[in-house]
Write an enzyme that holds these catalytic residues in place. Structure first.
Site, PDB file in Angstrom:
ATOM      1  CB  ALA A  46      15.462 -12.738   8.086  1.00 49.53           C
ATOM      2  N   GLY A  47      13.783 -10.408   5.920  1.00 48.50           N
ATOM      3  CA  GLY A  47      12.516  -9.697   5.779  1.00 48.50           C
ATOM      4  C   GLY A  47      12.179  -8.809   6.963  1.00 48.50           C
ATOM      5  CG  LEU A  48      12.676  -9.630  10.643  1.00 48.34           C
ATOM      6  CD1 LEU A  48      13.328 -10.307  11.844  1.00 48.34           C
ATOM      7  CD2 LEU A  48      11.206  -9.348  10.941  1.00 48.34           C
ATOM      8  CB  THR A  53      -0.873   0.032   1.268  1.00 46.25           C
ATOM      9  OG1 THR A  53      -0.029  -0.236   2.394  1.00 46.25           O
ATOM     10  CG2 THR A  53      -1.963  -1.022   1.223  1.00 46.25           C
ATOM     11  CB  SER A 113      18.781  -6.427   7.955  1.00 49.40           C
ATOM     12  OG  SER A 113      18.673  -7.027   6.692  1.00 49.40           O
ATOM     13  CB  SER A 114      18.436  -3.176   3.534  1.00 50.78           C
ATOM     14  OG  SER A 114      17.055  -3.207   3.315  1.00 50.78           O
ATOM     15  CG  ASP A 137      10.832  -1.538   4.563  1.00 49.63           C
ATOM     16  OD1 ASP A 137       9.681  -1.897   4.870  1.00 49.63           O
ATOM     17  OD2 ASP A 137      11.450  -2.030   3.603  1.00 49.63           O
ATOM     18  CD  GLU A 145      16.022  -0.637   0.705  1.00 47.81           C
ATOM     19  OE1 GLU A 145      16.335  -0.268   1.842  1.00 47.81           O
ATOM     20  OE2 GLU A 145      15.735  -1.799   0.428  1.00 47.81           O
TER      21      GLU A 145
HETATM   22  C1  GLA Z   1       9.023  -3.981   1.073  1.00 40.03           C
HETATM   23  C2  GLA Z   1       9.236  -2.518   0.712  1.00 40.03           C
HETATM   24  C3  GLA Z   1       8.211  -1.622   1.389  1.00 40.03           C
HETATM   25  C4  GLA Z   1       6.785  -2.126   1.158  1.00 40.03           C
HETATM   26  C5  GLA Z   1       6.698  -3.628   1.440  1.00 40.03           C
HETATM   27  C6  GLA Z   1       5.338  -4.186   1.081  1.00 40.03           C
HETATM   28  O1  GLA Z   1       9.267  -4.180   2.444  1.00 40.03           O
HETATM   29  O2  GLA Z   1      10.537  -2.114   1.090  1.00 40.03           O
HETATM   30  O3  GLA Z   1       8.350  -0.301   0.917  1.00 40.03           O
HETATM   31  O4  GLA Z   1       6.348  -1.827  -0.147  1.00 40.03           O
HETATM   32  O5  GLA Z   1       7.696  -4.357   0.756  1.00 40.03           O
HETATM   33  O6  GLA Z   1       4.373  -3.647   1.886  1.00 40.03           O
END
Ligand code: GLA
Length: 340
Positions: free
Chosen positions: A101-103, A17, A105-106, A147, A135
């Site tokens: 790991a999708g948390l 979103t 870290s970057s 993020d 990024e």
């Molecule tokens: C990644 C992107 C975010 C966001 C999510 C999905 O984490 O870095 O900006 O778009 O995907 O919600």
């Protein structure tokens, strides 16, 4: 000595979103990246050691962050290229945040580096945008602000209701740990660069060309989209924005069961309409949702693998039941200290 610390984040609801100016609801977590060091007037570079990877030396005039080696330092290079500090820096990066790991870290690394290099901590929106641009330069994927806003703006014990059009962040109290907890399960590595992420960004831009900003659209407007792909993608975003609001309301009302049900609905929408899940992640979410004491479970973040987040009654599922899983708590956002 300068010590800059930035947490990771998990998005509790509101995915895909942010880049359409929509709503999201992340929380910063109790694992972080720390950058510790001193200005270095002589080197003309940012030099950072880190555990388990080669050290990085980034010249202050670095031109192409995406080509920098070692690869982890591309995010550092992205920040240097955005901030263009006048003075170098020498120090070390230490992390308690699982990498890749999708948390986020970057994003945590970007924010900690930016603060260590003297970015203005008093302007969180400008800092988030600077790190988002870093990024983009490092990775080449048109990600949104979720993020960076979460990592910067986190509040202990709270989630954040983010409005990515107004670029505002409202802390919302989360249930205390003796009432509910958050489990993150990592399902395997994924690369946003190889995923459908950029395609989805383009599909939503194409839908917005036809019906106007998705943030302002309702399901009736979405139903006028003739292309079934654009229609389902836009339907996800419109319904997800509504779920984010309902989720915040449910938490304010103390209704964790309703919040969990909205997470299950969000997962269904991401899987069926947005097609950003995988059969493995769908199976995990279904198993979790069917477990006693689990109130809701959904894929979180960029998608196509990565992490699932679940809302549980305390102790309903142990992290040890999975190869890589963590109980995470809502934590404060990034900070910088000048010590000694
Ligand atoms: C990644 C992107 C975010 C966001 C999510 C999905 O984490 O870095 O900006 O778009 O995907 O919600």
């Amino acid at each position: 000595m300068i010590v800059a610390t930035a947490p990771g984040r998990v998005n509790l609801i509101g995915d895909h979103t942010d880049y359409t100016g929509g709503l999201c609801f992340p929380m910063a977590i109790d694992r972080h990246v720390e950058v510790r060091g001193e200005p270095d007037a002589d080197s003309g570079a940012v030099t950072l050691a880190t555990d388990g990877h080669p050290a990085a030396t980034i010249p202050l005039d670095v031109a192409e962050p995406a080509l920098v080696e070692p690869a982890w330092a591309r995010y550092v290079a992205g920040v240097v290229a955005q901030l263009r500090p006048a003075t170098g820096f020498r120090g070390a990066v230490h992390s308690t945040l699982p990498e890749g790991a999708g948390l986020s870290s970057s994003a945590a690394l970007e924010v900690a580096v930016a603060l260590a290099l003297g970015a203005d901590a008093g302007d969180p929106v400008a800092l988030a945008k600077l790190c988002q641009a870093a990024e983009h330069a490092a990775r080449g994927v048109p990600t949104g602000l979720l993020d960076q806003l979460a990592v910067i703006g986190g509040v202990a014990g709270h989630g954040l209701l983010l409005d990515c059009r107004a670029v505002t962040s409202r802390p919302v109290p989360l249930p205390p740990p003796d009432e509910a907890e958050w489990l993150v399960v990592f399902t395997g590595p994924r690369s946003l660069a190889d995923s459908g992420y950029s395609t989805r960004v383009a599909e939503l831009a194409a839908a917005a060309e036809l019906i106007g900003p998705i943030r302002d659209a309702d399901e009736t407007a979405v139903a006028t989209l003739a292309d079934p792909v654009l229609r389902t993608r836009a339907r996800h975003v419109v319904t997800e924005n509504a779920r984010v609001r309902a989720f915040a309301d449910a938490l304010v009302a103390g209704d964790v069961a309703a919040a969990g049900a909205l997470m299950n609905d969000s997962h269904r929408s991401l899987s069926r309409d947005f097609e950003s899940s995988t059969p493995r992640v769908d199976g995990l979410c279904a198993d979790l949702a069917a477990t006693s004491g689990v109130l809701g479970a959904r894929i979180t973040g960029g998608g196509w693998g990565g992490c699932v987040v679940a809302l549980l009654r305390p102790g309903a599922v142990a992290p040890a039941a999975f190869a890589q899983a963590w109980t995470v708590r809502p934590a404060a956002g990034a900070r910088v200290e000048h010590d000694g």
